[in-house]
Scaffold this motif. Sequence first.
Motif, short mmCIF file in Angstrom:
data_model
loop_
_atom_site.label_atom_id
_atom_site.label_comp_id
_atom_site.label_asym_id
_atom_site.label_seq_id
_atom_site.Cartn_x
_atom_site.Cartn_y
_atom_site.Cartn_z
N GLU A 180 14.71 0.15 -0.81
CA GLU A 180 15.51 1.04 0.14
C GLU A 180 14.74 2.11 -0.07
N ARG A 181 13.58 2.23 -0.87
CA ARG A 181 12.67 3.58 -0.59
C ARG A 181 11.83 3.81 0.74
N THR A 226 4.25 2.79 12.12
CA THR A 226 5.41 3.00 13.08
C THR A 226 6.36 4.15 12.66
N GLY A 227 5.94 4.79 11.67
CA GLY A 227 6.86 5.86 11.33
C GLY A 227 7.64 5.95 9.90
N ASN A 228 8.52 6.65 9.64
CA ASN A 228 9.07 6.85 8.26
C ASN A 228 10.45 5.55 8.11
N GLN A 229 10.06 4.61 7.15
CA GLN A 229 11.05 3.65 7.15
C GLN A 229 11.34 3.10 5.76
N ARG A 239 0.78 -1.25 0.00
CA ARG A 239 0.00 0.12 0.20
C ARG A 239 0.75 1.33 0.07
N PRO A 240 1.84 1.46 0.90
CA PRO A 240 2.65 2.68 0.82
C PRO A 240 3.25 2.85 -0.68
N LEU A 241 3.28 1.87 -1.54
CA LEU A 241 3.83 2.17 -2.81
C LEU A 241 2.67 2.39 -3.88
N GLY A 242 1.57 2.39 -3.24
CA GLY A 242 0.12 2.52 -4.04
C GLY A 242 0.08 1.55 -5.11
N ARG A 243 0.41 -0.01 -4.34
CA ARG A 243 0.35 -1.14 -5.48
C ARG A 243 -0.79 -1.87 -4.39
N VAL A 252 5.72 -9.42 -2.78
CA VAL A 252 6.74 -8.93 -1.80
C VAL A 252 8.04 -9.13 -2.16
N GLU A 253 8.25 -10.37 -2.63
CA GLU A 253 9.50 -10.68 -2.93
C GLU A 253 10.19 -9.92 -4.18
N ALA A 254 9.22 -9.62 -5.09
CA ALA A 254 9.47 -8.69 -6.12
C ALA A 254 10.02 -7.13 -5.66
N LEU A 255 9.24 -6.83 -4.48
CA LEU A 255 9.82 -5.35 -4.04
C LEU A 255 11.14 -5.60 -3.37
#
Length: 193
Positions: A92-93, A99-102, A54-58, A81-84
């Motif tokens: 690394e994005r 729980t915050g920015n990571q 979701r954070p990647l709009g996918r 998920v393995e593709a990410l």
Amino acid sequence: MSDIATRYRNRADIFAAKIAAVEPGRWSDPSPCEEWTARDVVGHIIDMHAVMLRPLGRSLSPAPSVTEDPLAAFAAARADVEALLGDPATAERKVDTPTGNQTVEQHIDQVVSADMVVHGWDLSRATGQDDTIDPAEVEAMWPHAQYIPDEMRIPGAFGPGVVVLGPEVEVPDDAPLQHRLLGLFGRDPNWSA
């Protein structure tokens, strides 16, 4: 392959093996997760894979439902998920998470990857499989589990209907480390259906 990707792959292999070992008539058996069946445990893990996207709009790729084929449903979510993790720029994005920015890979490691370990125990316990967690996993998770933030135990803190962890279950100090870890994650290590 990064350490996080390797750890995710190992945990996913173990979780997939547990799904494959469930006898067909046991998918409706209750699990240690209140109100969840064995099938619901797998459904939750698949849902958490979607949360990683979701954070990647996918969103998850089309796949059989957990009702139709739990193993195929998990395999498809895992592939997404393995593709990410397999794309260094994506892994690394930085993304915003509850729980915050990571980084994407940190989010995967701390949430769905770790979730497969604990929910693997739930699935094993629900379906009569060996519920021993790899002692190296228990050792690695133990230090962080002792500092679980209180908000992780508050229903709805991460969104409507989201329950991350139940209340801590008291386990004797001299109990095996796996039992103490499960207690911190809100599980009764002696649970049975």
